[in-house]
Structure formats: structure tokens, C-alpha cells
Design a protein around this motif. Structure first.
Motif, short mmCIF file in Angstrom:
data_model
loop_
_atom_site.label_atom_id
_atom_site.label_comp_id
_atom_site.label_asym_id
_atom_site.label_seq_id
_atom_site.Cartn_x
_atom_site.Cartn_y
_atom_site.Cartn_z
N GLN A 1 0.87 -1.19 0.00
CA GLN A 1 0.00 0.00 0.00
C GLN A 1 0.91 1.23 0.00
OE1 GLN A 1 -3.24 -0.06 -0.30
NE2 GLN A 1 -3.50 -2.28 -0.03
N SER B 1 0.37 4.30 0.12
CA SER B 1 0.01 5.36 1.09
C SER B 1 0.66 5.14 2.45
CB SER B 1 -1.51 5.44 1.25
OG SER B 1 -2.00 4.20 1.70
N GLU B 2 0.96 3.88 2.78
CA GLU B 2 1.58 3.60 4.08
C GLU B 2 3.05 4.06 4.13
OE1 GLU B 2 0.93 -0.53 4.90
OE2 GLU B 2 -1.25 -0.27 4.95
N TYR B 3 3.58 4.44 2.98
CA TYR B 3 4.98 4.87 2.92
C TYR B 3 5.12 6.39 2.86
CZ TYR B 3 6.06 -0.02 2.16
OH TYR B 3 6.18 -1.37 2.32
N ASP C 1 4.67 9.69 5.24
CA ASP C 1 4.42 10.19 6.60
C ASP C 1 3.74 11.55 6.55
OD1 ASP C 1 5.48 8.04 7.92
OD2 ASP C 1 7.47 8.94 8.22
N ARG D 1 3.59 16.19 3.76
CA ARG D 1 3.60 14.78 3.33
C ARG D 1 5.03 14.40 2.98
NH1 ARG D 1 -1.42 12.79 4.86
NH2 ARG D 1 -2.81 14.58 4.75
#
Ligand code: AMP
Length: 172
Positions: free
Chosen positions: A4, A6-8, A10, A23
Motif C-alpha cells: 500500500q 500510502s503507508e509509505y 508520513d 507529506r
């Protein structure tokens, strides 16, 4: 394991100024698997636009622009901060989410009459991408569409980019 993307990314509150939720792509760049997947998907978007070249915006746009151009088989042109490009340039001043800035593109890197794709990491207010489109227009070329890793949907940047495709991998 399914990655995923998006999980990478912050989310860092109050950087670089109070009120900005920054971001941070550092975890993505730190993972060859996730970075490679993101580049593959961005290259698919870039190819789908039918552009004859890819224009990457300094500085984080360069990180994605170079591998995406190679994977999409597109010539790469750079839009840079003032004073970085040799030779004659077009310059535009513009406002952004936290401050104001200017961008330049070198004469000769984009041919008049061609259609280009524009790439950057984040679409925020759209000021930077819209300024880049103005530079492209001054060179006699047009924008086939835009490719972003992430779009900050609440800021409405997409509305500044005209009636062309705007692809973003992630919506925040
Ligand atoms: P904008 O012109 O407002 O669309 O801002 C786009 C440019 O600023 C991009 O090059 C981004 O790298 C950077 N940027 C703006 N806001 C953010 C944010 N909240 N997080 C990360 N980068 C941002």
C-alpha cells in the motif's frame, strides 16, 4: 504481501510552518519495492497521456521524473528554481502553499507545437503546476496532462490545471 503506497508517506504536522501538514516521501524512497511500484504506476499514467516529453518540477518532482521518464520512454525536461539553468530561460513568479517562488525552463528543451506531461510529487494549491504550465505555453507547447504521487484534495489545486487529465496515485 500487497504494498500500500500510502503507508509509505508520513504526515508531519506544522512543517515547514505552523498549520502545514507536510507529506514526507522519505519512507517511500527508503523502500525499493514501494518506490518501484509507485514509479511503475506513475509511468503508466504518463504513457496514457500520449505526451511527447515529460517535464519534472524541482526538486522532489525530479526524484520521480527521472525514473518515470525512463520507464515511460519519454524525453525528460527540467523546470528549476531561478539561477540553476545555463543559457537563456523563461521565468515565471508564482505563489505556493507556504511562500512564493519562481521557476525557469531552458529554451530548446521543449519543441513548439508538442504536448508535454508534467510530473511532481505533491499537488497542493496547484500554483506550482499551473506556473509550470504557463512556462510550457510560453515555449509554444501545450500540456497533455499531469501526474502526481499525491494530491491534497482539500486544497483544490486540480481546479487551477484546466481541462486536461490530472492523475494522482494517492488522495489525501
Ligand atoms: P502547490 O504549488 O501549492 O501545489 O505546491 C506544490 C509544491 O509544494 C510541490 O512541489 C510539493 O512538493 C510542495 N508541497 C506543497 N504542500 C506540501 C505538503 N503539504 N506536503 C509536501 N509537499 C508539499
Amino acid at each position: 504481501m500487497t504494498i500500500q503506497i500510502s503507508e509509505y508517506i508520513d504526515a508531519i504536522p506544522d512543517f515547514p510552518k505552523p498549520g502545514i501538514l507536510f507529506r514526507d516521501i522519505s519512507p517511500l524512497l527508503n523502500s525499493p519495492e514501494a518506490f518501484s511500484l509507485a514509479v511503475d504506476q506513475l509511468a503508466d499514467y504518463a504513457k496514457s497521456l500520449g505526451a511527447s516529453s515529460l517535464v519534472a518540477i524541482e526538486s522532489r518532482g525530479f526524484i520521480f521524473g527521472a525514473p518515470v521518464a525512463l520507464r515511460a520512454g519519454l524525453p525528460l525536461a527540467l523546470v528549476r528554481k531561478p539561477g540553476k539553468l545555463p543559457g537563456t530561460t523563461e521565468r515565471i513568479d508564482y505563489g505556493l502553499e507556504y511562500g512564493s517562488d519562481a521557476l525557469e525552463i531552458k529554451h530548446g528543451v521543449i519543441q513548439a507545437g508538442t504536448r508535454v506531461a508534467i510530473i511532481d510529487d505533491v499537488l497542493a494549491t496547484g500554483g506550482t503546476a499551473a506556473a509550470t504550465a504557463s512556462l510550457i505555453a510560453r515555449l509554444g507547447a501545450s500540456v497533455a496532462g499531469y501526474v502526481f504521487l499525491a494530491e491534497l484534495c482539500g486544497l483544490g489545486g486540480r481546479s487551477k490545471l484546466g481541462d486536461v487529465p490530472v492523475h494522482s496515485l494517492l488522495d489525501f
